[in-house]
Design a protein around this motif. Structure first.
Motif, short mmCIF file in Angstrom:
data_model
loop_
_atom_site.label_atom_id
_atom_site.label_comp_id
_atom_site.label_asym_id
_atom_site.label_seq_id
_atom_site.Cartn_x
_atom_site.Cartn_y
_atom_site.Cartn_z
N LEU A 263 12.55 13.80 -7.35
CA LEU A 263 12.25 13.10 -6.11
C LEU A 263 13.52 12.61 -5.40
O LEU A 263 13.45 12.12 -4.27
N LYS A 264 14.65 12.71 -6.03
CA LYS A 264 15.92 12.22 -5.45
C LYS A 264 16.21 12.86 -4.10
O LYS A 264 16.73 12.21 -3.21
N LYS A 265 15.88 14.15 -3.96
CA LYS A 265 16.19 14.84 -2.70
C LYS A 265 15.41 14.26 -1.52
O LYS A 265 15.79 14.42 -0.38
N GLU B 259 3.68 6.00 -5.43
CA GLU B 259 3.57 6.11 -6.89
C GLU B 259 2.52 7.13 -7.28
O GLU B 259 2.72 7.93 -8.20
N ARG B 260 1.41 7.13 -6.57
CA ARG B 260 0.31 8.05 -6.90
C ARG B 260 0.65 9.51 -6.63
O ARG B 260 0.17 10.40 -7.33
N VAL B 261 1.45 9.77 -5.60
CA VAL B 261 1.76 11.16 -5.24
C VAL B 261 3.10 11.61 -5.81
O VAL B 261 3.58 12.70 -5.47
N SER B 262 3.69 10.83 -6.67
CA SER B 262 5.03 11.16 -7.17
C SER B 262 5.04 12.41 -8.06
O SER B 262 6.10 12.92 -8.40
N PHE B 263 3.88 12.94 -8.42
CA PHE B 263 3.82 14.16 -9.22
C PHE B 263 4.18 15.39 -8.40
O PHE B 263 4.53 16.43 -8.95
N ASP B 264 4.11 15.30 -7.06
CA ASP B 264 4.37 16.43 -6.18
C ASP B 264 5.44 16.06 -5.15
O ASP B 264 5.18 15.27 -4.24
N TYR C 15 0.83 -1.20 0.00
CA TYR C 15 0.00 0.00 0.00
C TYR C 15 0.87 1.26 0.00
O TYR C 15 0.58 2.23 -0.71
N THR C 16 1.93 1.24 0.77
CA THR C 16 2.85 2.38 0.82
C THR C 16 3.44 2.66 -0.55
O THR C 16 3.52 3.81 -0.97
N LYS C 17 3.85 1.62 -1.24
CA LYS C 17 4.40 1.80 -2.59
C LYS C 17 3.36 2.39 -3.53
O LYS C 17 3.67 3.29 -4.31
N GLU C 18 2.14 1.92 -3.44
CA GLU C 18 1.07 2.45 -4.29
C GLU C 18 0.85 3.94 -4.02
O GLU C 18 0.71 4.73 -4.96
N LEU D 41 6.39 9.70 2.43
CA LEU D 41 7.59 8.94 2.73
C LEU D 41 7.89 8.98 4.23
O LEU D 41 8.22 7.96 4.84
N LYS D 42 7.73 10.14 4.84
CA LYS D 42 7.94 10.26 6.29
C LYS D 42 6.94 9.39 7.05
O LYS D 42 7.29 8.76 8.05
N LYS D 43 5.69 9.35 6.57
CA LYS D 43 4.69 8.48 7.19
C LYS D 43 5.09 7.02 7.08
O LYS D 43 4.96 6.25 8.03
N ALA D 44 5.59 6.65 5.92
CA ALA D 44 6.00 5.27 5.69
C ALA D 44 7.14 4.89 6.63
O ALA D 44 7.16 3.78 7.17
#
Length: 63
Positions: free
Chosen positions: A56-58, A14-19, A8-11, A27-30
């Motif tokens: 997203l690298k940063k 992936e969904r929020v990778s636009f921002d 679920y975390t990966k999903e 990521l912090k939640k995960a």
């Protein structure tokens, strides 16, 4: 059960990778919710996933 959380975390990531800001928040939640071995798996997955998304690298500094 924990495998479901990891998937679920990966999903979600992936969904929020636009921002990048939203991606960082999720990521912090995960990081708070996943087990140590799941974090290692997530780290490997993120290295692969962010190869095509340099903005997203940063976010990887939180791992």
């Amino acid at each position: 059960m924990s495998r479901m959380i990891y998937d679920y975390t990966k999903e979600v990531l992936e969904r929020v990778s636009f921002d990048p800001e939203l991606f960082t928040k999720e990521l912090k939640k995960a990081i708070r919710n996943l087990l140590p071995y799941e974090l290692e798996q997530l780290k490997r997955w993120l290295l692969y996933f962010t190869n095509e998304k340099p903005e997203l690298k940063k976010c990887l500094v939180y791992l």
